[in-house]
Scaffold this active site. Structure first.
Site, PDB file in Angstrom:
ATOM      1  N   GLU A  44      44.373  53.207  40.199  1.00 15.21           N
ATOM      2  CA  GLU A  44      44.265  51.810  39.750  1.00 15.21           C
ATOM      3  C   GLU A  44      43.046  51.136  40.375  1.00 15.21           C
ATOM      4  OE1 GLU A  44      44.644  47.640  40.710  1.00 15.21           O
ATOM      5  OE2 GLU A  44      45.560  49.102  42.058  1.00 15.21           O
ATOM      6  N   ASP A  48      40.046  49.805  37.901  1.00 14.67           N
ATOM      7  CA  ASP A  48      39.697  48.382  37.911  1.00 14.67           C
ATOM      8  C   ASP A  48      38.186  48.204  37.876  1.00 14.67           C
ATOM      9  OD1 ASP A  48      40.204  45.469  38.420  1.00 14.67           O
ATOM     10  OD2 ASP A  48      39.267  45.942  40.335  1.00 14.67           O
ATOM     11  N   GLU A 119      45.022  50.252  34.374  1.00 21.05           N
ATOM     12  CA  GLU A 119      43.822  50.533  35.146  1.00 21.05           C
ATOM     13  C   GLU A 119      43.852  51.945  35.719  1.00 21.05           C
ATOM     14  OE1 GLU A 119      42.577  46.032  36.555  1.00 21.05           O
ATOM     15  OE2 GLU A 119      43.801  47.256  37.905  1.00 21.05           O
TER      16      GLU A 119
END
Length: 223
Positions: A44, A48, A119
């Site tokens: 994640e 991102d 993400e």
């Protein structure tokens, strides 16, 4: 254990992800509540950044607005709520791996969890095939959001700040008055007040989202 369910692999491929290392995708879909060593947190973090760069480049190409407007749209398009919306749109909730308690608490429909999962999937795809194919996939998944209204209007907190200044009022004050729920389904209640005008409360899955909603409701009531 590194196996990936066959229906999950078919789903990932159908969406457009490239699955070469099943364990990577298993991690991307695994919530920490399972207690397993591998989960989506590191992926994640990576995804991102990939998403942010992709959307920033995309906006630069197609939007001639000044930096402030571009930043406003970027923030809206990469927000947790938008990531969660995209995750729902591609069918991610059915494939998230959760511990029993988190599942019972409805974590598969939590904006916090779904935003992170989205993400993480992008991070996994980046590790599999690199930036360019992942950028192209993001442009497909985010096409509806990019063509929509996300971030086109002034952010509610900015609008409230300007309204207060324009009416010779003190700046708005935000206060978290309640936090409840488990970590994966946390709910924040925020009160926004403007001196000698009034106050409004709002609840959301993140503190910033709750502040934004409170500002929006304040403007609806007093603006």
């Amino acid at each position: 254990m590194s196996e990936l369910a066959s229906d999950t692999r078919k789903w990932l491929t159908r969406v457009g992800f490239t699955v070469n290392r099943p364990s990577l995708w298993r991690d991307a879909l695994t919530h920490g509540s399972t207690g397993e060593a591998g989960n989506y947190e590191r992926l994640e973090f990576l995804g991102d950044r990939v998403l942010g760069l992709t959307v920033a480049e995309w906006l630069y190409e197609r939007d001639q607005s000044a930096e402030g407007k571009l930043a406003q749209r970027l923030n809206a398009l990469v927000s947790r709520s938008q990531c969660a919306t995209r995750a729902r749109a591609i069918g991610a909730p059915a494939h998230i791996r959760l511990g029993k308690q988190a599942r019972d608490d409805g974590a598969s429909d939590s904006d916090n969890v779904l935003g992170d999962i989205m993400e993480a999937l992008l991070g996994a795809n980046f590790l599999e095939v690199g930036f360019a194919p992942t950028r192209d996939l993001i442009r497909t998944i985010w096409a509806e959001a990019m063509d929509g209204t996300a971030g086109r209007s002034k952010h509610p907190k900015s609008a409230l700040q300007e309204w207060a200044a324009g009416n010779q009022r003190k700046p708005p004050e935000y206060e978290v008055i309640n936090i409840e729920g488990p970590d994966h389904a946390r709910k924040f209640t925020v009160r926004v007040s403007v001196h000698k005008v009034g106050s409004v409360e709002a609840t959301a899955s993140g503190k910033q989202d709750a502040q934004t909603e409170a500002a929006r409701l304040f403007m609806e009531k007093y603006g």
